[in-house]
Design an enzyme around this catalytic site. Structure first.
Site, PDB file in Angstrom:
ATOM      1  N   THR A   1       8.029  59.115  45.494  1.00 36.64           N
ATOM      2  CA  THR A   1       8.994  58.368  44.695  1.00 36.64           C
ATOM      3  C   THR A   1      10.383  58.974  44.800  1.00 36.64           C
ATOM      4  O   THR A   1      11.386  58.273  44.662  1.00 36.64           O
ATOM      5  CB  THR A   1       8.527  58.304  43.226  1.00 36.64           C
ATOM      6  OG1 THR A   1       7.178  57.824  43.185  1.00 36.64           O
ATOM      7  CG2 THR A   1       9.413  57.406  42.391  1.00 36.64           C
TER       8      THR A   1
ATOM      9  N   TYR B   1      -2.933  66.158  45.715  1.00 38.27           N
ATOM     10  CA  TYR B   1      -2.504  64.756  45.645  1.00 38.27           C
ATOM     11  C   TYR B   1      -3.193  63.976  46.746  1.00 38.27           C
ATOM     12  O   TYR B   1      -2.950  64.190  47.936  1.00 38.27           O
ATOM     13  CB  TYR B   1      -0.985  64.673  45.787  1.00 38.27           C
ATOM     14  CG  TYR B   1      -0.395  63.277  45.710  1.00 38.27           C
ATOM     15  CD1 TYR B   1      -1.083  62.208  45.134  1.00 38.27           C
ATOM     16  CD2 TYR B   1       0.875  63.034  46.214  1.00 38.27           C
ATOM     17  CE1 TYR B   1      -0.533  60.945  45.060  1.00 38.27           C
ATOM     18  CE2 TYR B   1       1.451  61.764  46.140  1.00 38.27           C
ATOM     19  CZ  TYR B   1       0.741  60.723  45.570  1.00 38.27           C
ATOM     20  OH  TYR B   1       1.298  59.469  45.495  1.00 38.27           O
TER      21      TYR B   1
ATOM     22  N   LYS C   1      -3.900  64.805  41.464  1.00 37.67           N
ATOM     23  CA  LYS C   1      -3.337  63.483  41.242  1.00 37.67           C
ATOM     24  C   LYS C   1      -4.119  62.538  42.143  1.00 37.67           C
ATOM     25  O   LYS C   1      -3.976  62.567  43.361  1.00 37.67           O
ATOM     26  CB  LYS C   1      -1.847  63.468  41.585  1.00 37.67           C
ATOM     27  CG  LYS C   1      -1.202  62.091  41.487  1.00 37.67           C
ATOM     28  CD  LYS C   1       0.238  62.117  41.979  1.00 37.67           C
ATOM     29  CE  LYS C   1       0.836  60.709  41.966  1.00 37.67           C
ATOM     30  NZ  LYS C   1       2.227  60.676  42.516  1.00 37.67           N
TER      31      LYS C   1
END
Length: 298
Positions: free
Chosen positions: A48, A136, A164
């Site tokens: 992001t 992640y 995550k």
């Protein structure tokens, strides 16, 4: 001692100037605004945040600036890994010197290692730092799924404290929650799955929508933790349209557009990410207008 890694972490966008340079002053302001609007901590230099388009020097400065802006009590999780193993180790060690509170260790893209390669890659990075590490898993970006058995092997390493999970595989996520040792936490990697992940014992969310609506997400999470599942489900369903709309085109194009539209100057995305098209805006704007913006703006 690093700050505690909270339940609601937002993967912060990276503000840019019109000519595509990182706007560090705006990044500091945005980080402070995100904490003021309900976030427990921030992930900096993730997808992001447009990390694939940033140099190591830019990432290190961004980590340092944001950590200074939010202070010692707010966890800053630095994204320091890619598909270059040695560079990942080196960047992690350099970032530790800056006072960040932990690291996001992302499954490598493009080279597609075997599960044993993933285990050895992450084990070596974790052993190169004294700070907590969050795995992640995001197959939609990497074209490689880290399976639950690999994640649970890595969970036995002392400073790998959680994952995550953005696999969107509810069975895999449930197996990780069920099989994890004490202290190993599971954060949802997708806003539209926070409710379901927390309901099976997940800890929280690394959010995209938290860039604009952290307080509302935190309210839903609080209802889950209080056992008010019917009310939490209503909040989840209320927010579901914006969660989905933020991924109508590739992240972070929609969320950066939304932050700008809310009144915070986050600037453009960097190439190869292009500005949102007019037809996207025509569909997205009415959805965004259904919601309160929690991010404080001038």
């Amino acid at each position: 001692m690093p700050a505690e890694i909270g339940r609601l972490l937002t993967a912060m966008i990276t503000p840019m100037t019109e000519d595509g340079e990182i706007a560090y002053d705006q990044a500091r302001k945005l980080a402070q605004g995100l904490i003021a609007s309900g976030n427990d901590g921030l992930v900096i230099g993730g997808t992001t945040g447009e990390s694939p388009s940033m140099s190591d020097e830019e990432k290190l400065r961004l980590f340092a600036e944001v950590k200074e802006a939010v202070g010692p009590d707010v966890a800053i999780i630095a994204g320091t890994t890619d598909n270059n193993h040695r560079k990942s180790v080196e960047l992690t060690q350099e970032a530790e010197k800056l006072g960040v509170d932990g690291f996001l260790l992302t499954v490598p893209a493009y080279n597609k290692p075997q599960q044993e390669g993933l285990f050895l890659h992450f084990k070596a990075i974790a052993e190169a730092t004294s700070l907590p590490c969050m795995l992640y898993n995001v197959p939609s970006r990497t074209s490689l799924n880290m399976d639950d058995s690999t994640t649970l092997r890595l969970a036995e390493i002392d400073n790998i404290v959680g994952v995550k999970e953005a696999s969107s595989d509810p069975v895999q996520i449930a197996r990780i929650v069920d099989g994890a040792p004490d202290g190993f936490l599971v954060w949802s990697g997708n806003d539209d799955e926070t409710f379901s992940v927390m309901c099976v014992g997940g800890y929280g969310i690394v959010s995209v929508a938290g860039n604009i609506m952290g307080d509302q997400i935190k309210t839903m999470m609080g209802l889950i933790l209080e056992g008010e599942l019917e009310s939490a489900a209503k909040e989840h369903l209320r927010m579901l349209p914006i969660f989905k709309a933020l991924f109508w085109v590739t992240n972070p194009v929609p969320i950066k557009y939304a932050v700008n539209r809310a009144g915070f100057d986050a600037g453009p995305t960097r190439l190869p990410m292009a500005p949102p098209a007019d037809d996207f805006k025509a569909k997205f704007d009415p959805v965004m207008d259904m919601y309160r913006v929690d991010l404080p703006v001038d």
